[in-house]
Write a protein that holds these residues in place. Structure first.
Motif, short mmCIF file in Angstrom:
data_model
loop_
_atom_site.label_atom_id
_atom_site.label_comp_id
_atom_site.label_asym_id
_atom_site.label_seq_id
_atom_site.Cartn_x
_atom_site.Cartn_y
_atom_site.Cartn_z
N SER A 185 -90.48 28.36 94.55
CA SER A 185 -89.57 27.37 94.12
C SER A 185 -88.78 27.36 95.53
O SER A 185 -88.94 27.90 96.68
CB SER A 185 -88.45 28.18 93.27
N ALA A 186 -87.81 26.13 95.20
CA ALA A 186 -87.09 25.93 96.35
C ALA A 186 -85.72 27.04 96.35
O ALA A 186 -85.54 27.88 95.52
CB ALA A 186 -86.21 24.51 96.02
N THR A 199 -82.03 22.47 95.18
CA THR A 199 -82.66 21.27 94.32
C THR A 199 -81.42 20.50 93.88
O THR A 199 -81.64 19.32 93.90
CB THR A 199 -83.39 22.06 93.14
N PHE A 237 -93.19 23.26 90.88
CA PHE A 237 -92.06 22.08 90.22
C PHE A 237 -92.68 20.75 90.00
O PHE A 237 -92.24 19.85 89.40
CB PHE A 237 -90.85 22.25 91.04
N GLU A 293 -89.20 22.56 97.21
CA GLU A 293 -90.34 23.46 96.96
C GLU A 293 -91.26 23.02 98.24
O GLU A 293 -92.03 24.15 98.56
CB GLU A 293 -90.97 23.07 95.56
N ARG A 334 -86.28 21.03 84.92
CA ARG A 334 -85.80 22.22 85.60
C ARG A 334 -86.55 23.49 85.37
O ARG A 334 -86.81 23.71 84.31
CB ARG A 334 -84.09 22.21 85.38
N GLY A 335 -86.63 24.34 86.46
CA GLY A 335 -87.24 25.61 86.19
C GLY A 335 -88.63 25.43 86.33
O GLY A 335 -89.26 26.49 86.00
N GLY A 336 -89.28 24.28 86.51
CA GLY A 336 -90.76 24.02 86.47
C GLY A 336 -91.49 24.56 87.37
O GLY A 336 -92.69 24.50 87.04
N SER A 337 -90.96 25.41 88.39
CA SER A 337 -92.13 26.24 89.20
C SER A 337 -92.92 27.20 88.46
O SER A 337 -94.00 27.54 88.58
CB SER A 337 -91.52 26.70 90.26
N LYS A 339 -77.88 25.43 94.65
CA LYS A 339 -79.30 25.43 94.84
C LYS A 339 -79.78 24.25 95.55
O LYS A 339 -79.17 23.24 95.42
CB LYS A 339 -80.00 25.31 93.34
N1 ASP Z 1 -86.20 24.20 92.11
C1 ASP Z 1 -86.35 23.64 90.88
C2 ASP Z 1 -84.95 23.95 89.97
O1 ASP Z 1 -84.04 24.29 90.62
C3 ASP Z 1 -87.84 24.23 89.91
C4 ASP Z 1 -87.43 25.67 89.80
O2 ASP Z 1 -86.86 26.32 90.59
O3 ASP Z 1 -88.31 26.13 89.26
O4 ASP Z 1 -85.10 23.54 88.64
#
Ligand code: ASP
Length: 437
Positions: A39-40, A52, A171, A117, A185-188, A50
């Motif tokens: 992820s980032a 992102t 991601f 990412e 969001r959170g797609g990694s 974050k």
């Molecule tokens: N960096 C992206 C986010 O903050 C994806 C991830 O972390 O999975 O949503």
């Protein structure tokens, strides 16, 4: 299945150089960890940002022709500090300047966000000595922006066939016209699952900052026990109700292929974590429950009509009203002359009066009563099917603690029991059920 592990590391696992060092140690401790999805950089502490979020901010400022130097500098410093902390001899500066220029010239929101990412992937690949394979080579979306599973799996399989070890940024992927597209969001987590499925890995490891799922929300129950094993189906029931460690969509690629996922803690790698197992692999049925999850703020629309079930068009009309008002119904317990629609209050907003009026006109019920401020608590466990007395224990625990049960449903898979209670009893109910098991 191949003797390969796909490991995804979340934002907090790669938030600074110290975390990168932990990640490297984890990866090197098992040579099967061949494909790594970063992820980032996430938050280093509660008040941190974050990367992102910062990149989204830069893109938005640039889109309004506003100066975004200050925000971009924070991003730059994060990556520069990571490279310096790891003693990497790598031209991060040039890459960062190039991306900044693209954002300044009007790059898309998804492009800007994806760079978090992308850069982290480049750094990690240098640090590990693994090949960098950009996600645009593997993760494909169709022209409508829908994930193109078939072509992606084929690409992943063929592109990685002769790559022994690689870092693949999470991601994002690419559309047919070459534009970058991100998952939600959170797609990694989703990328990791897709890569695991594409290479037919034996395991998908999702490394984060908690040691897996807990039996109940730690904000409600003190020190809840961790869940060691959970099936995909159980997790659906739990995550749907609000337990969130893994992106909801991340389970589908691996689930289809019967690949287990394990949730592990980068900061406590020896903790067992939670294993998510496919429903086809034999998981022992425990005599107890797996977890408790719940959600507040539902409205119950309770409808009574004598001989409801002999009016053959009744249910169709009722559902059409819900559909045309764009309302999804969470549960629908019914009896011979009545039905209750359980709807998230947020979906109803100002529509409630209109919906009730339409039900009155089209369904001609004897009565409609609405109960606001309801909560649902789901008790989930694959063991329920074979164990007598689980329901009795739940209801006794609630009664003993003075919680009034307003509704009970059991999923057709006998995997869960859901009780409807008043919002004010929510925390009390979860505590009481947890204690009972
Ligand atoms: N960096 C992206 C986010 O903050 C994806 C991830 O972390 O999975 O949503």
């Amino acid at each position: 299945m191949k003797d390969v592990i796909v490991a995804k590391f979340g934002g907090s696992s790669l938030a600074d150089s110290q975390q990168f060092m932990k990640v490297k140690k984890i990866i090197e401790s098992d040579p099967k960890r061949k494909y790594i999805i970063p992820s980032a950089p996430g938050k280093r502490n509660k008040n941190d940002h974050k990367v992102t979020d910062l990149l989204y901010m830069c893109q938005q400022l640039a889109a309004h022709n506003l100066n975004f130097d200050e925000v971009y500098n924070i991003v730059k410093n994060r990556y520069t500090e990571i490279c310096e902390g790891l003693n990497l001899n790598f031209d991060i500066h040039g890459i960062l300047e190039d991306i900044k220029e693209k954002i300044r010239l009007g790059a898309s929101r998804d492009y800007a966000a994806s760079r978090g990412e992308y850069i982290n992937g480049l750094i990690l690949s240098h640090y590990l000595g693994y090949e960098f394979v950009d996600a645009v080579e593997l993760i494909l979306f169709d022209k409508n922006g829908k994930f193109d599973a078939k072509n992606t799996y084929e690409k992943v399989r063929s592109r990685l066939a002769n790559v022994s070890c690689a870092v693949i940024p999470g991601f994002y992927g690419v559309m047919p016209d070459g534009e970058i597209k991100t998952f939600s969001r959170g797609g990694s987590d989703i990328t990791g699952s897709i890569i695991a499925r594409g290479v037919w890995a034996q395991l998908y490891e999702n490394w984060t900052d908690v040691s897996g799922f807990l039996m109940a929300d730690p904000k409600i129950v003190k020190n809840p026990r961790p869940i060691e094993k959970v099936t995909y189906k159980e997790l659906r029931e739990l995550s749907y109700m609000g337990a969130s460690v893994l992106h909801e969509e991340a389970i589908f690629p691996t689930k289809e292929a019967g690949i287990p996922i394990v949730i592990k803690n980068t900061n406590a790698p020896d903790d067992a974590g939670t294993m998510i197992l496919s429903d086809i692999s034999p998981v022992e049925h425990t005599g107890t429950i797996t977890g408790i999850a719940g959600k507040k703020d539902f409205t119950v629309i309770s409808i009574e009509k004598t001989f409801m079930s002999s009016d053959k068009s009744f249910f169709r009309k009722l559902m059409t009203i819900m559909e045309t008002n764009d309302i999804s119904v969470e549960h629908m317990p019914s009896s011979i002359d009545s039905i209750s629609l359980i709807v998230p209050a947020s979906q109803l907003n100002s529509k409630l009066d209109k919906v009730v009026e339409e039900i009155r006109i089209y369904c001609e019920p004897d009565s409609i009563i609405c109960y606001p401020d309801m909560a649902l608590v789901a008790v989930v466990g694959r063991g329920m099917i074979n164990t007598k007395g689980i329901a009795a224990r739940i209801f006794t625990a609630l009664a003993k603690n003075g919680v009034n049960i307003r509704m009970i449903t059991q999923g057709s898979s006998e995997l869960n029991i859901i009780v409807g209670i008043e919002n004010k009893d929510f925390e009390k109910a979860i505590k009481a059920i947890y204690e009972a098991f």
